[in-house]
Design an enzyme around this catalytic site. Structure first.
Site, PDB file in Angstrom:
ATOM      1  NE  ARG A   1      -9.079  -0.821  10.348  1.00  0.00           N
ATOM      2  CZ  ARG A   1      -9.922  -1.065   9.367  1.00  0.00           C
ATOM      3  NH1 ARG A   1     -10.305  -2.299   9.117  1.00  0.00           N
ATOM      4  NH2 ARG A   1     -10.396  -0.097   8.628  1.00  0.00           N
TER       5      ARG A   1
ATOM      6  CG  HIS B   1     -13.085  -5.389   2.531  1.00  0.00           C
ATOM      7  ND1 HIS B   1     -11.913  -5.745   3.157  1.00  0.00           N
ATOM      8  CD2 HIS B   1     -13.114  -4.036   2.528  1.00  0.00           C
ATOM      9  CE1 HIS B   1     -11.249  -4.647   3.516  1.00  0.00           C
ATOM     10  NE2 HIS B   1     -11.970  -3.595   3.147  1.00  0.00           N
TER      11      HIS B   1
ATOM     12  N   GLY C   1      -3.528  -3.950  -3.694  1.00  0.00           N
ATOM     13  CA  GLY C   1      -3.578  -5.156  -4.540  1.00  0.00           C
ATOM     14  C   GLY C   1      -3.555  -4.812  -6.018  1.00  0.00           C
TER      15      GLY C   1
ATOM     16  CB  CYS D   1       0.995   0.854   0.258  1.00  0.00           C
ATOM     17  SG  CYS D   1       1.908  -0.315  -0.701  1.00  0.00           S
ATOM     18  NE  ARG D   2       0.078   6.142  -4.033  1.00  0.00           N
ATOM     19  CZ  ARG D   2      -0.947   6.831  -4.501  1.00  0.00           C
ATOM     20  NH1 ARG D   2      -0.848   7.432  -5.668  1.00  0.00           N
ATOM     21  NH2 ARG D   2      -2.068   6.924  -3.841  1.00  0.00           N
TER      22      ARG D   2
ATOM     23  NE  ARG E   1     -18.605   0.444   3.026  1.00  0.00           N
ATOM     24  CZ  ARG E   1     -17.620   0.793   3.841  1.00  0.00           C
ATOM     25  NH1 ARG E   1     -17.348   2.056   4.049  1.00  0.00           N
ATOM     26  NH2 ARG E   1     -16.905  -0.123   4.448  1.00  0.00           N
TER      27      ARG E   1
HETATM   28  P1  AMP Z   1      -7.731   1.877  -0.812  1.00  0.00           P
HETATM   29  O1  AMP Z   1      -8.034   1.899   0.653  1.00  0.00           O
HETATM   30  O2  AMP Z   1      -8.265   0.666  -1.529  1.00  0.00           O
HETATM   31  O3  AMP Z   1      -8.073   3.164  -1.510  1.00  0.00           O
HETATM   32  O4  AMP Z   1      -6.131   1.751  -0.955  1.00  0.00           O
HETATM   33  C1  AMP Z   1      -5.261   2.712  -0.417  1.00  0.00           C
HETATM   34  C2  AMP Z   1      -3.839   2.139  -0.405  1.00  0.00           C
HETATM   35  O5  AMP Z   1      -3.438   1.838  -1.757  1.00  0.00           O
HETATM   36  C3  AMP Z   1      -2.817   3.115   0.158  1.00  0.00           C
HETATM   37  O6  AMP Z   1      -1.944   2.441   1.056  1.00  0.00           O
HETATM   38  C4  AMP Z   1      -2.059   3.529  -1.088  1.00  0.00           C
HETATM   39  O7  AMP Z   1      -0.713   3.890  -0.811  1.00  0.00           O
HETATM   40  C5  AMP Z   1      -2.107   2.256  -1.920  1.00  0.00           C
HETATM   41  N1  AMP Z   1      -1.740   2.553  -3.306  1.00  0.00           N
HETATM   42  C6  AMP Z   1      -2.431   3.276  -4.207  1.00  0.00           C
HETATM   43  N2  AMP Z   1      -1.708   3.398  -5.366  1.00  0.00           N
HETATM   44  C7  AMP Z   1      -0.544   2.726  -5.180  1.00  0.00           C
HETATM   45  C8  AMP Z   1       0.615   2.471  -5.971  1.00  0.00           C
HETATM   46  N3  AMP Z   1       0.733   2.940  -7.214  1.00  0.00           N
HETATM   47  N4  AMP Z   1       1.598   1.718  -5.449  1.00  0.00           N
HETATM   48  C9  AMP Z   1       1.508   1.229  -4.203  1.00  0.00           C
HETATM   49  N5  AMP Z   1       0.438   1.439  -3.384  1.00  0.00           N
HETATM   50  C10 AMP Z   1      -0.562   2.178  -3.860  1.00  0.00           C
END
Ligand code: AMP
Length: 396
Positions: free
Chosen positions: A237, A177, A329, A280-281, A88
């Site tokens: 960011r 992306h 998402g 986010c979680r 990548r």
């Molecule tokens: P990524 O960079 O695509 O791996 O996404 C990471 C983000 O996805 C983080 O902010 C996580 O908190 C969020 N995320 C993963 N699982 C959940 C969930 N079940 N509910 C809400 N946000 C989530």
């Protein structure tokens, strides 16, 4: 024919890897080397459901690849089937409009793009050089985050600044992306035949987040710019804001303009507003226990995502599909609902029950009855896309 592909994703202080088999359908082994460059660097390897961890003594990308090679030496069944390595690469500038077999010309091209991705490009080059050294004779392929957006028209990719800056320095929107968007576009075409002739909006929402409009299978606009700082609010960011703020922050906080930019990259977004977390979680849990600031950070995130979806949609004839992907998402019921609510003027209507019951890790349709736009969750898989590009190029 054996078709094991080693996928390598070198960041400035991390190196993720996976070996994919059966046209990318099966992950044989995967892992991550973290905190490279520090005294605490370690590598984790997941194989057959078991995770093992070991410290890295030098903490370099080279040591990480060496440990991966040693592990593969001990698993000759996987190593013997290895036919290619896919990397990548974050920035391919205007030089690379598609994935390519790596040779001296490609390495020089990636080096030239390093001015736009100063943290990532040197790590990519290091990773490529070390894999060439340790896996002699195995072809290697570069897959660029930027290449899918090379189809943008000049009116989308040019910034309204003096044209000489574009001519002399290449200052323009590149977008990121792209590997994820290409994968989503292909998955959607399989799930909803004909979508490759339609207008598709995608929100890739993870720790990094962006939107993309895909018109007849090609990227027509995207929210990220010359770097991944433009556009949406993200984990740490800020996304887009008035550029004058850099000078204001620098003066008010008595820091350099570079340090102010660093604040916008690393201490802003969900983390900056919530003063709690970039995750986010964690923020959703805090919101549920009454933390108003956590809720505000998520609502700003929703608002800005909706705004950029609307903005990128101006390059489409119609919004036939809206796809959510990325960790947020794919998983955040709350944010999907909040984003769609803010797009009601565009006729976007989410089915609340389908949204709540969307199964994790699967494609699902969340469209409410009567809504002209099909709303989807499609899990992204950038590693698979890299493996498929690698197989296809080395077979040519
Ligand atoms: P990524 O960079 O695509 O791996 O996404 C990471 C983000 O996805 C983080 O902010 C996580 O908190 C969020 N995320 C993963 N699982 C959940 C969930 N079940 N509910 C809400 N946000 C989530």
């Amino acid at each position: 024919m054996q078709d094991n592909i080693l996928v390598v994703n070198c960041g400035s202080s991390s190196l993720k890897f996976a070996v994919l088999a059966n046209a990318g359908q099966q992950t044989l082994v995967e892992g991550i080397a973290e905190r490279l460059g520090s005294d605490e660097s370690l590598i984790s390897i997941k194989y057959q459901g078991e995770k093992s961890q070991s410290p890295l003594i030098e903490g370099t990308h080279k040591e990480a690849v060496t440990v991966i090679k040693q592990w593969l030496d001990q698993h000759p069944d996987i190593l013997q089937g290895l036919v290619g390595i896919g990397h990548r690469v974050v920035h391919g500038g205007e030089t690379f409009a598609s994935s390519i077999i790596i040779d001296e010309y490609v390495i020089n091209g990636i080096e030239e793009c390093a001015k736009f991705a100063p943290l990532h490009s040197p790590a990519h080059i290091k990773g490529i050089e070390v894999t060439f050294e340790l896996f002699p004779g195995i072809p290697q392929v570069a897959v660029f985050d930027t290449s899918f957006h090379q189809s943008l028209e000049a009116e989308q990719y040019l910034y309204p600044i003096p044209m000489s800056y574009y001519r002399n320095h290449g200052f323009r929107k590149y977008g990121f992306h792209g590997t994820s968007y290409r994968y989503i576009s292909q998955q959607l075409a399989k799930t909803s035949p004909g979508s490759e002739q339609q207008g598709v909006l995608v929100a890739h929402l993870g720790n990094g987040a962006s939107t993309c409009a895909i018109n007849h299978g090609q990227s027509s606009d995207t929210s990220m710019g010359i770097t991944p700082l433009e556009g949406l609010m993200m984990g740490t960011r800020s996304g887009s804001l008035d550029p004058s703020l850099i000078s204001f922050i620098s003066q008010a906080e008595n820091i350099s303009q570079d340090a102010a930019l660093d604040v916008l990259n690393k201490q802003s977004g969900l983390l900056g507003v919530s003063e709690l977390s970039n995750d986010c979680r964690t923020l959703e849990e805090a919101m549920l226990s009454g933390d108003e600031r956590a809720k505000l950070s998520l609502d700003i995130f929703a608002s800005r995502t909706a705004k950029y979806l609307a903005s990128t949609a101006t390059t489409l004839d119609s919004i036939d599909h809206l796809v959510f992907t990325g960790g947020i998402g794919e998983n955040s019921v709350y944010l999907r609902e909040q984003i769609c609510q803010r797009l009601k003027a565009f006729g976007i209507k989410l089915d609340e029950t389908k949204n709540q019951q969307a199964p994790r890790g699967e494609i699902s349709n969340l469209t409410n009855e009567g809504c002209q736009t099909q709303i989807w969750v499609i899990p992204t898989n950038e590693e698979l896309m890299i493996a498929l590009d690698t197989i296809s190029l080395i077979q040519k």
